[in-house]
Design a protein around this motif. Structure first.
Motif, PDB file in Angstrom:
ATOM      1  N   MET A  43      -5.161  66.745  27.180  1.00  0.00           N
ATOM      2  CA  MET A  43      -6.545  66.591  26.757  1.00  0.00           C
ATOM      3  C   MET A  43      -6.837  67.514  25.576  1.00  0.00           C
ATOM      4  SD  MET A  43      -8.641  66.277  30.306  1.00  0.00           S
ATOM      5  CE  MET A  43      -7.819  67.513  31.295  1.00  0.00           C
ATOM      6  N   ARG A  44      -7.662  67.027  24.664  1.00  0.00           N
ATOM      7  CA  ARG A  44      -8.111  67.835  23.533  1.00  0.00           C
ATOM      8  C   ARG A  44      -9.595  67.565  23.316  1.00  0.00           C
ATOM      9  NH1 ARG A  44      -4.554  70.266  24.874  1.00  0.00           N
ATOM     10  NH2 ARG A  44      -2.629  70.813  23.808  1.00  0.00           N
ATOM     11  N   ASP A  45     -10.167  68.120  22.242  1.00  0.00           N
ATOM     12  CA  ASP A  45     -11.619  68.085  22.086  1.00  0.00           C
ATOM     13  C   ASP A  45     -12.217  66.679  22.139  1.00  0.00           C
ATOM     14  OD1 ASP A  45     -11.785  70.745  22.026  1.00  0.00           O
ATOM     15  OD2 ASP A  45     -11.937  70.953  19.857  1.00  0.00           O
ATOM     16  N   TYR A  46     -11.524  65.687  21.590  1.00  0.00           N
ATOM     17  CA  TYR A  46     -12.103  64.343  21.644  1.00  0.00           C
ATOM     18  C   TYR A  46     -11.876  63.730  23.015  1.00  0.00           C
ATOM     19  CZ  TYR A  46     -13.593  64.590  16.882  1.00  0.00           C
ATOM     20  OH  TYR A  46     -14.261  64.957  15.748  1.00  0.00           O
ATOM     21  N   ALA A  47     -10.609  63.554  23.406  1.00  0.00           N
ATOM     22  CA  ALA A  47     -10.337  63.047  24.756  1.00  0.00           C
ATOM     23  C   ALA A  47     -10.411  64.213  25.725  1.00  0.00           C
ATOM     24  CB  ALA A  47      -8.975  62.393  24.809  1.00  0.00           C
ATOM     25  N   SER A  48     -11.636  64.688  25.980  1.00  0.00           N
ATOM     26  CA  SER A  48     -11.775  65.894  26.794  1.00  0.00           C
ATOM     27  C   SER A  48     -11.779  65.558  28.288  1.00  0.00           C
ATOM     28  CB  SER A  48     -13.027  66.660  26.414  1.00  0.00           C
ATOM     29  OG  SER A  48     -14.154  65.857  26.600  1.00  0.00           O
ATOM     30  N   TRP A  49     -11.818  64.283  28.608  1.00  0.00           N
ATOM     31  CA  TRP A  49     -11.598  63.867  29.991  1.00  0.00           C
ATOM     32  C   TRP A  49     -10.382  62.959  29.980  1.00  0.00           C
ATOM     33  CZ3 TRP A  49     -17.228  62.208  31.621  1.00  0.00           C
ATOM     34  CH2 TRP A  49     -17.954  63.359  31.980  1.00  0.00           C
ATOM     35  N   VAL A 105      -9.075  67.262  12.253  1.00  0.00           N
ATOM     36  CA  VAL A 105      -8.505  67.786  13.492  1.00  0.00           C
ATOM     37  C   VAL A 105      -7.005  67.521  13.466  1.00  0.00           C
ATOM     38  CG1 VAL A 105     -10.509  67.658  14.992  1.00  0.00           C
ATOM     39  CG2 VAL A 105      -9.116  65.627  14.653  1.00  0.00           C
ATOM     40  N   PRO A 106      -6.228  68.312  14.220  1.00  0.00           N
ATOM     41  CA  PRO A 106      -4.781  68.085  14.230  1.00  0.00           C
ATOM     42  C   PRO A 106      -4.438  66.700  14.781  1.00  0.00           C
ATOM     43  CG  PRO A 106      -5.348  70.131  15.341  1.00  0.00           C
ATOM     44  CD  PRO A 106      -6.624  69.448  15.035  1.00  0.00           C
ATOM     45  N   GLU A 107      -3.229  66.269  14.451  1.00  0.00           N
ATOM     46  CA  GLU A 107      -2.784  64.934  14.841  1.00  0.00           C
ATOM     47  C   GLU A 107      -2.917  64.714  16.355  1.00  0.00           C
ATOM     48  OE1 GLU A 107      -2.151  62.416  13.073  1.00  0.00           O
ATOM     49  OE2 GLU A 107      -1.344  61.144  14.665  1.00  0.00           O
ATOM     50  N   SER A 108      -2.612  65.751  17.144  1.00  0.00           N
ATOM     51  CA  SER A 108      -2.607  65.588  18.601  1.00  0.00           C
ATOM     52  C   SER A 108      -4.002  65.263  19.152  1.00  0.00           C
ATOM     53  CB  SER A 108      -2.091  66.856  19.270  1.00  0.00           C
ATOM     54  OG  SER A 108      -2.976  67.929  19.031  1.00  0.00           O
ATOM     55  N   TYR A 109      -5.058  65.536  18.367  1.00  0.00           N
ATOM     56  CA  TYR A 109      -6.414  65.272  18.837  1.00  0.00           C
ATOM     57  C   TYR A 109      -6.760  63.788  18.748  1.00  0.00           C
ATOM     58  CZ  TYR A 109      -7.726  70.245  19.046  1.00  0.00           C
ATOM     59  OH  TYR A 109      -7.823  71.570  19.385  1.00  0.00           O
ATOM     60  N   HIS A 110      -5.991  63.052  17.953  1.00  0.00           N
ATOM     61  CA  HIS A 110      -6.304  61.640  17.738  1.00  0.00           C
ATOM     62  C   HIS A 110      -5.858  60.757  18.893  1.00  0.00           C
ATOM     63  CE1 HIS A 110      -7.706  61.623  13.501  1.00  0.00           C
ATOM     64  NE2 HIS A 110      -7.055  62.772  13.469  1.00  0.00           N
ATOM     65  N   HIS A 111      -4.933  61.252  19.696  1.00  0.00           N
ATOM     66  CA  HIS A 111      -4.410  60.440  20.793  1.00  0.00           C
ATOM     67  C   HIS A 111      -4.559  61.209  22.089  1.00  0.00           C
ATOM     68  CE1 HIS A 111      -2.581  58.324  17.489  1.00  0.00           C
ATOM     69  NE2 HIS A 111      -2.061  59.463  17.090  1.00  0.00           N
ATOM     70  N   TYR A 112      -4.372  60.479  23.165  1.00  0.00           N
ATOM     71  CA  TYR A 112      -4.332  61.168  24.448  1.00  0.00           C
ATOM     72  C   TYR A 112      -3.074  60.730  25.174  1.00  0.00           C
ATOM     73  CZ  TYR A 112      -5.207  62.253  29.286  1.00  0.00           C
ATOM     74  OH  TYR A 112      -5.072  62.712  30.572  1.00  0.00           O
TER      75      TYR A 112
END
Lengths: 308, 433
Positions: free
Chosen positions: B50-56, B378-385
């Motif tokens: 999980m990251r800021d966008y996909a925070s759930w 945002v870093p690449e990892s934030y774009h996906h979950y």
């Protein structure tokens, strides 16, 4: 009896110490002996022989041995309750002039530096925006909108994020349980989460948490732009406002009807009226405190200077 | 069938070889989950995907899944009871233990998802009623309490039988005596118990509807494209009934095989439950069409990214499999009498349950990744979950935990009510002759 906490806001434990001190200081006024020496003798402190002069509350000068003085713990200047209440008689507002932004990201840099924001995270994001294919693109800095009807505050189960009387939406990282419901609720995607242990200097780590500085950041809690209320208390502008070389950000008080970017000070109502100010996603009814001036008569052409 | 035969058939049996391997396997999965959770508590939620966008992420979809499957307790025990469905007796305890263990793990997984689990008590110290999370806390506690009572009261008449048939002085017998030796089986006690069950079965229906509606409101009360729906409550409730019914079909088959209960859980039960599954799947499909067709027809700007990601984009494979394999295929297969035989019904039950889990994932994640303002800077990892193995371990550990509770429960208690079965057999005798 005057409630001391209203004059000098202290946390409960510190308040007890403070009252003790105040009572002792009161005693000092009516007895020739200073309370420091009596108290120190009770605790068996050996005098060092070096004397310091102190001014008592009644205006008398007393001499006390240096060894009798105890260093106090770091006391936050404002209590948690006062920080939650906010500054009386103020309603902060921000105006962002899109015609001046050239994506230098100085605001972001200053903000991240001042608040120890984790790597790869930003409280201020500068978006390249375009309303439709044929319209002109522009840079749009976004901060927390400090909504008057904040969705994040509505959904917080423990009152960790709250609305202050001065319009600022704050976060108490000592209260936050890390459920991230506020992040899901925020349509502006301004909230960030401390996923890992924040990397901060030891000196900052040791500070007691303050809502007004949002420092030190804590693992497992949410954080976001807070309009720098600690600066407002000092009568200074938020870090992003002073860091911007182009004067994009205007900050001020809506009751005073004045906003300033540090070099220009203007009437808020006139600025919004004459330059057709607007707010983001008005249709959601969140009533943001951040206003935008449309990117007309732009000072800079739209290009990504950081990458070029 | 004589009552002694029924009793000996239904009494809890010692684990065989398969039983022991199964239990050990579940314990292993739970321990692995616990280890990863320990890691998460010490290192922070950064070890998840999980990251800021996909925070759930899958914790929350798993939570919704647990709440959904727990609804089966009220469906079978309360709704079937009040509508006078006669064949439900052997299924009541199965569905009730599924409900209790699922709702227990729903509350556990929500604490797992918290960044600061040690502050769980803040919910009670500083709880504010305007937050939908507080509604969930209240309604889940209520439902858990009622479900435990619903499991416990009908269990009472079986306890004297269990005490009689367990080794005297053994720990198990002491446990039985501890939880039910006050039950003497007098007429007055039966009357009280019957009234209590009647009251609970009326009470549990609104609570059951509330628990899943409130869970849907956790999403619907936010400003998010895919969740901004008035359909959400009904959509969630109908989906919950479907996965619950599918879960019961699977459990029926497994218990029937493992404990040789062919005489009690008959083909008729599979036939009838399959019909229930068909009806509920059609209902859920109807709500799905409501949920996706209306916004897709208008294709408002905010919805566009989300719907494209579901229909043709990143999540389309998962989305269409969940719709086709989790709903349409079971409906088609179970419409045929041959498809309602135990084994095919069991397979369809598995499809429904797995489809439902991924459907919950599809409700949570694509919306989180379709914010109003674009993901930028945002870093690449934030774009996906992409869930990490630790996250999967904890999630699988929680699923194994529910199965472990059910397994241990069936080791201790008869999974089909003995007393009720005997009584029914005796009642039905005079009618036949």
């Amino acid at each position: 009896m005057v409630d001391l906490s209203k004059i000098v806001p202290l946390s409960p434990i510190q308040r007890r110490d403070f009252i003790k001190g105040a009572l002792l200081a009161g005693l000092a006024g009516c007895t020739p002996h200073d309370p420091f020496t009596n108290e120190a003798k009770k605790e068996n402190v050996q005098p060092s022989g070096e004397m310091v002069k102190l001014l008592s509350t009644t205006g008398e000068i007393i001499e006390v041995d240096k060894a009798y003085l105890k260093p106090t713990e770091e006391i936050p200047s404002i209590s948690n309750m006062a920080e939650r209440m906010g500054i009386e008689g103020k309603k902060f507002v921000m105006v962002i002039d899109l015609s001046r932004c050239r994506n230098l990201k100085k605001c972001q840099e200053a903000c991240n530096h001042a608040h120890f924001v984790s790597d790869f995270q930003n409280w201020i994001k500068v978006y390249p925006m375009q309303d439709a294919e044929t319209t002109a693109p522009f840079w749009q800095p976004t901060t927390c909108m400090h909504c008057d009807d904040p969705p994040c505050v509505k959904v917080c189960p423990v009152d960790a994020t709250f609305k202050r009387q001065d319009g600022i939406v704050g976060i108490d990282a000592d209260r936050c349980i890390g459920c991230r419901f506020c992040m899901a609720a925020c349509p502006y995607s301004v909230r960030v989460f401390n996923w890992d242990k924040p990397i901060i200097p030891q000196a900052v780590k040791d500070l007691p948490y303050s809502i007004e500085t949002s420092c030190p950041p804590k693992i497992g809690t949410v954080s976001k732009c807070d309009f720098c209320p600690d600066m407002a208390r000092k009568g200074e502008l938020p870090h992003c406002v002073t860091a911007c070389p182009n004067g994009v950000f205007f900050f001020g008080d809506i009751y005073e009807d004045t906003v300033t970017n540090g070099s220009e000070t203007v009437r808020f109502s006139e600025l919004i009226r004459d330059r057709s100010g607007y707010r983001l996603m008005e249709e959601l009814g969140t009533k943001p405190s951040v206003y935008y001036l449309p990117p007309v008569d732009r000072l800079f052409p739209f290009k990504n200077e950081q990458n070029s | 069938m004589s009552s002694t035969k029924i009793t000996s058939d239904l009494l809890p049996q010692k684990f065989g070889k398969t039983g022991r391997i199964w239990t050990a396997f579940l314990i292993l999965l739970c321990l692995n989950g616990l280890y990863c959770y320990y890691k998460q508590v010490t290192l922070g939620l950064g070890i998840t995907g999980m990251r800021d966008y996909a925070s759930w992420g899958i914790y929350i979809s798993n939570f919704v899944f647990f709440v959904a499957i727990s609804l089966v307790g009220s469906l079978i025990t309360a709704i079937f009871r009040l509508t006078g469905v006669e064949w439900r007796t052997p299924l009541t305890r199965i569905s009730e233990i599924i409900a209790v263990s699922a709702i227990l793990f729903a509350s556990i997984i929500i604490i797992v998802d918290m960044g600061r689990p040690e502050r769980f008590t803040h919910l009670f110290l500083y709880g504010r009623l305007q937050s939908p999370i507080m509604w969930d806390v209240i309604v889940i506690t209520t439902y858990l309490t009622i479900s435990i009572l619903f499991l416990y009261f009908p269990l009472l008449p079986d306890i004297p039988i269990l005490i009689k048939n367990s080794k005297p002085g053994s720990r198990v017998q002491k446990f039985y005596k501890f939880i039910g030796s006050f039950w003497k089986g007098t007429a007055a006690q039966f009357k009280i118990s019957e009234n209590a069950v009647k009251i609970i079965s009326v009470m549990i229906i609104p609570v059951a509807l509330a628990i899943h509606t409130v869970t849907s409101w956790l999403f619907a009360t936010t400003f998010r494209p895919g969740w901004d729906s008035t359909n959400f409550g009904a959509y969630f409730v109908s989906g919950a009934f479907l996965v619950g019914a599918g879960g019961v079909v699977v459990a029926m088959y497994v218990f029937r095989r493992a404990y040789k209960l062919e005489a009690y859980i008959t083909d008729k039960h599979f036939n009838n439950m399959s019909k229930v599954v068909v009806m509920l799947a059609l209902l859920y499909l109807y709500f799905n069409i409501n949920e996706y067709l209306v916004p897709a027809f208008k294709m408002k700007k905010a919805e566009e990214h989300h719907l494209h990601s579901l229909f043709t984009g990143h999540f389309s494979g998962l989305f269409w499999s969940a719709i086709i394999l989790g709903m349409i295929v079971p409906v088609v297969v179970l419409l045929f009498p041959k498809g309602r035989k135990p084994f095919p019904a069991f397979l369809m039950g598995i499809l429904v349950v797995i489809g439902a889990w991924f459907k919950r994932f599809l409700i949570v994640t694509p919306t989180m990744l379709s914010p109003f303002l674009p993901m930028y800077d945002v870093p690449e990892s934030y774009h996906h979950y992409i869930p990490t193995w630790e996250e999967w371990s904890i999630t699988i550990g929680s699923l194994a935990g529910t199965l472990l509770i059910i397994t241990i429960f069936t080791r201790l208690f008869p999974i089909i009510p003995i007393h009720e079965t005997i009584e029914e057999m005796e009642h039905s005798k005079p009618e036949k002759t």
